[in-house]
Design a protein around this motif. Structure first.
Motif, PDB file in Angstrom:
ATOM      1  N   VAL A  83     -52.674 -25.188  -5.348  1.00 55.51           N
ATOM      2  CA  VAL A  83     -52.145 -24.826  -4.028  1.00 55.51           C
ATOM      3  C   VAL A  83     -52.747 -23.499  -3.586  1.00 55.51           C
ATOM      4  O   VAL A  83     -53.107 -23.321  -2.416  1.00 55.51           O
ATOM      5  CB  VAL A  83     -50.602 -24.761  -4.032  1.00 55.51           C
ATOM      6  N   GLN A 140     -41.732 -31.574  -3.487  1.00 57.45           N
ATOM      7  CA  GLN A 140     -41.279 -30.899  -2.264  1.00 57.45           C
ATOM      8  C   GLN A 140     -40.781 -29.491  -2.575  1.00 57.45           C
ATOM      9  O   GLN A 140     -41.046 -28.551  -1.813  1.00 57.45           O
ATOM     10  CB  GLN A 140     -40.191 -31.713  -1.580  1.00 57.45           C
ATOM     11  N   TYR A 143     -43.876 -27.257  -3.294  1.00 55.01           N
ATOM     12  CA  TYR A 143     -44.604 -26.879  -2.076  1.00 55.01           C
ATOM     13  C   TYR A 143     -43.785 -25.929  -1.214  1.00 55.01           C
ATOM     14  O   TYR A 143     -44.332 -24.994  -0.625  1.00 55.01           O
ATOM     15  CB  TYR A 143     -45.027 -28.115  -1.280  1.00 55.01           C
ATOM     16  N   CYS A 146     -44.155 -22.576  -2.702  1.00 51.47           N
ATOM     17  CA  CYS A 146     -45.516 -22.063  -2.504  1.00 51.47           C
ATOM     18  C   CYS A 146     -45.730 -21.550  -1.084  1.00 51.47           C
ATOM     19  O   CYS A 146     -46.354 -20.514  -0.881  1.00 51.47           O
ATOM     20  CB  CYS A 146     -46.542 -23.151  -2.795  1.00 51.47           C
ATOM     21  N   TYR A 147     -45.220 -22.284  -0.111  1.00 51.04           N
ATOM     22  CA  TYR A 147     -45.497 -21.924   1.276  1.00 51.04           C
ATOM     23  C   TYR A 147     -44.442 -21.005   1.881  1.00 51.04           C
ATOM     24  O   TYR A 147     -44.599 -20.538   3.005  1.00 51.04           O
ATOM     25  CB  TYR A 147     -45.701 -23.182   2.120  1.00 51.04           C
TER      26      TYR A 147
END
Length: 172
Positions: A83, A140, A143, A146-147
């Protein structure tokens, strides 16, 4: 060699990273790079495709482990590194993908989900992890973590710390 060099250089410099720097890091001339990858987007897609393939292979290897919590933790940590690379390439990855590329990415993503679901089901049946957690739930969450953070020098350690807390919550 080119793809590994591209992963490092493009992951750090994003869409504006120098392809000459990729060639230098790989120890080849720029002509060799362009013979193998006619444009920046094809190189970015090759890097991302390779990373997805490695994640799929690793997920398939760990699905029968005796330490599902540790295996999931290691796999997610490796995924965070991907990522991190992908974040640096988002501009290029957002270009319209060919149908063949979409199909390839979907196939690899499907392999990952299948293998993770096997791992999670086996772990739940053995009483090592919470029941009812799916690969989608895990991905999910990863991510989202991460974001949720802005890129920076502390990004990866912060994301890994939060993922470890999440994994500890899945363990029994």
């Amino acid at each position: 060699m080119l793809i590994e060099a591209a992963k490092d250089v493009l992951g750090q410099g994003g869409p504006d990273a120098s392809l000459e720097a990729v060639a230098r890091k790989a120890g080849v001339g720029i002509g060799t790079l362009y013979r193998n990858f006619p444009d920046r987007e094809s190189l970015f897609h090759a890097v991302f495709s390779r990373e997805l393939e490695l994640l799929a292979e690793q997920a398939e290897r760990i699905q029968s482990t005796n330490d599902p919590v540790g295996a999931l933790r290691g796999w997610l940590h490796d995924n965070v590194a991907i990522v991190e690379t992908k974040r640096g390439m988002l501009g290029a990855l957002s270009v319209v993908l060919s149908e063949e590329t979409k199909k390839s990415f979907a196939e690899k993503s499907g392999r990952i989900s299948t293998a993770l679901n096997v791992l999670l089901t086996r772990a739940a049946e053995a009483g090592q992890m919470r029941e009812g957690v799916t690969a989608d739930d895990v991905l999910q969450t990863m991510y989202a973590l991460c974001y949720a953070r802005e890129p920076g020098p502390d990004w990866r350690p912060q994301v890994l710390k939060l993922l470890d807390i999440f994994i500890d919550g899945l363990a029994r």
